[in-house]
Design a protein around this motif. Structure first.
Motif, short mmCIF file in Angstrom:
data_model
loop_
_atom_site.label_atom_id
_atom_site.label_comp_id
_atom_site.label_asym_id
_atom_site.label_seq_id
_atom_site.Cartn_x
_atom_site.Cartn_y
_atom_site.Cartn_z
N PHE A 122 0.83 -1.21 0.00
CA PHE A 122 0.00 0.00 0.00
C PHE A 122 0.86 1.26 0.00
CE2 PHE A 122 -2.22 3.48 2.01
CZ PHE A 122 -3.39 3.51 1.30
N GLY A 151 -2.44 2.32 -4.19
CA GLY A 151 -2.13 1.67 -2.92
C GLY A 151 -2.97 0.42 -2.72
N TRP A 152 -4.25 0.51 -2.99
CA TRP A 152 -5.12 -0.66 -2.87
C TRP A 152 -4.72 -1.74 -3.87
CZ3 TRP A 152 -10.00 2.91 -2.82
CH2 TRP A 152 -10.19 3.40 -1.52
N MET A 155 -1.63 -3.42 -2.54
CA MET A 155 -1.96 -4.11 -1.30
C MET A 155 -2.70 -5.42 -1.58
SD MET A 155 -4.07 -2.69 2.04
CE MET A 155 -5.65 -2.67 1.20
#
Length: 274
Positions: A122, A151-152, A155
């Motif tokens: 992330f 970021g998602w 992640m």
């Protein structure tokens, strides 16, 4: 006799999990609240949101990093690797930006998130998007939303099963499939940002502030199909192809660097005999 050290993701402790959940909640509200707002307020939501969201996001990113450090997941070696990967990702973005959605940085985010874990992923995705925006002159009200989405994206790769057990071709296929689907998801959530600030054009696909949620969602689906399907498809295909072709070499390099850095090692102190 002990076997070779395995490459372990950067550890995600309880404080880092809380920080990531908080970031996720703020991000979902930032993207989605115009859909639930009244007709008098939703139409002007995002242009005024961006500076506030950027400020909050920077604070929360620092919070994620500090929480990860406090939980023993990030050290100087991990921060150095974060800087190197963010620089490489930022340099990759201009190679394809503006051409049918061909953005090679996405496959690097998939592989990095896979090897180094969701928390590292992330922070890496957000920092990479910030650095690439500065590099390409792409700074604008959309930037904090891009940082959150990337970021998602990274992640999610860290949350895939079996991170500690490399599985050869099966793992590559899983990562390629994730990259393909998540590239569409990235484009879709960024469409949600752009769609709600485009002025109504009486085209049947424009956002109508204050309309029932299900009606706006139908328009949003039509908007995605009409405006970005080809762009998202190019990004998804390139991400999957690069993952399958360059992925094996890069995965080995990342895991070798992670093993040598030994992010999961804990210092041990022994008292000296006098």
């Amino acid at each position: 006799m002990t076997g070779p050290r395995r490459a372990r993701p950067v550890r995600l402790g309880p404080r880092a999990v809380v920080a990531l959940v908080l970031v996720g909640a703020v991000g979902l509200m930032a993207f989605g609240w115009p859909l639930l707002a009244s007709g008098t307020s939703a139409g002007v939501a995002h242009p005024q949101d961006a500076p506030w969201l950027f400020a909050v996001l920077l604070v929360l990113l620092v919070g994620v990093a500090v929480a990860t450090v406090a939980d023993g997941g990030l050290d100087a070696k991990a921060v150095a690797m974060l800087g190197v990967l963010a620089a490489v990702g930022a340099a990759l973005r201009p190679l394809g930006a503006g051409t049918a959605g061909l953005e090679p940085m996405f496959f690097l985010m998939v592989l990095s998130g896979r090897v180094l874990g969701p928390g590292f992923g992330f922070v890496l995705g957000s920092v990479t998007m910030f650095a690439s925006a500065l590099l390409t002159g792409g700074v604008g009200p959309w930037m904090p939303f891009q940082m959150l989405s990337m970021g998602w994206f990274a992640m999610g790769a860290g949350l895939l099963p079996g991170a500690g057990r490399p599985r050869g071709r099966a793992e590559l296929l899983m990562l390629a499939a994730y990259g393909f689907v998540a590239a569409f998801a990235y484009g879709t959530i960024m469409n949600l940002y752009g769609w709600t600030i485009v002025p109504g054009q009486a085209s049947g696909i424009s956002f109508v502030p204050g309309d029932p949620l299900h009606e706006n969602l139908v328009r949003f689906l039509a908007y995605c199909l009409a405006t970005s399907l080809g762009w998202d498809l190019g990004r998804a295909v390139l991400t999957a192809v690069l993952t399958l072709t360059i992925g094996p070499t890069l995965l080995k390099a990342l895991r070798r660097a992670t093993r040598r850095a030994a992010f999961d090692a804990r210092p041990a102190f022994e008292s000296a005999d006098r």
